[in-house]
Write a protein that holds these residues in place. Structure first.
Motif, PDB file in Angstrom:
ATOM      1  N   THR A 192      14.629  18.942 -31.200  1.00 31.03           N
ATOM      2  CA  THR A 192      15.333  17.921 -30.434  1.00 31.03           C
ATOM      3  C   THR A 192      14.678  17.758 -29.067  1.00 31.03           C
ATOM      4  N   ASP A 193      14.543  16.514 -28.618  1.00 28.85           N
ATOM      5  CA  ASP A 193      13.912  16.238 -27.331  1.00 28.85           C
ATOM      6  C   ASP A 193      14.873  16.326 -26.157  1.00 28.85           C
ATOM      7  N   GLU A 246      18.840  17.609 -25.008  1.00 28.59           N
ATOM      8  CA  GLU A 246      20.098  18.272 -25.311  1.00 28.59           C
ATOM      9  C   GLU A 246      20.980  18.249 -24.072  1.00 28.59           C
ATOM     10  N   THR A 247      22.230  17.890 -24.272  1.00 31.76           N
ATOM     11  CA  THR A 247      23.208  17.908 -23.191  1.00 31.76           C
ATOM     12  C   THR A 247      24.489  18.547 -23.713  1.00 31.76           C
ATOM     13  N   THR A 248      25.313  19.012 -22.800  1.00 29.76           N
ATOM     14  CA  THR A 248      26.639  19.504 -23.148  1.00 29.76           C
ATOM     15  C   THR A 248      27.625  18.840 -22.208  1.00 29.76           C
ATOM     16  N   SER A 294      28.960  17.004 -17.455  1.00 24.09           N
ATOM     17  CA  SER A 294      27.813  17.068 -18.364  1.00 24.09           C
ATOM     18  C   SER A 294      26.718  17.915 -17.755  1.00 24.09           C
ATOM     19  N   MET A 328      22.739  18.845 -18.111  1.00 31.24           N
ATOM     20  CA  MET A 328      21.451  18.387 -18.629  1.00 31.24           C
ATOM     21  C   MET A 328      20.381  19.283 -18.031  1.00 31.24           C
TER      22      MET A 328
END
Length: 132
Positions: free
Chosen positions: A2-3, A5-7, A18, A20
């Motif tokens: 995956t290029d 990813e965030t939460t 969020s 990043m």
């Protein structure tokens, strides 16, 4: 691999935090404790387009555009969905209309957000209940 990813976490209410990488942003659907998601999207679009415009200028031999500014506006419908985004682009360099039009088009071609904002691009959503 995956290029990106965030939460994103929302403990309660409508405020989301969020993560990043090493960066955080707070977005509030009500606009009380941070920008709304639509405001972030419009600002993100402008923040992507402006360097893309500069890159397009450099590719066309215009290395010194000076200060460049975008004043963005957006309209929402009754459901708070974006219906229109417009940019007023201000460039310090003295460019003729044809050159300016060329650089605007180059910026559109380079800007990743411009490319992503097309009909039919929606998140693929997989929901997980009882996750915590």
């Amino acid at each position: 691999m995956t290029d990106i990813e965030t939460t994103t976490v929302c403990e309660e209410g409508y405020v989301c935090d969020s993560q990043m990488g090493d960066f955080n942003i707070t977005v509030d659907a009500t606009g009380d404790e941070g920008p709304t998601a639509n405001q972030v999207l419009v600002a993100d679009y402008a923040s992507c387009y402006l360097p893309a415009f500069r890159a397009g200028g450099q590719k066309a031999g215009h290395d010194d555009l000076g200060k460049v500014q975008i004043d963005a506006e957006a309209d929402l419908d009754d459901d708070d969905d974006l219906t229109r985004i417009s940019f007023d682009l201000y460039v310090e360099a003295d460019l003729d209309d044809d050159t300016l039009d060329d650089l605007v088009a180059r910026g559109e071609d380079i800007c990743h957000v411009h490319s992503a904002l097309r009909e039919g691009l929606h998140a693929d959503i997989t929901a997980h209940a009882d996750a915590f």
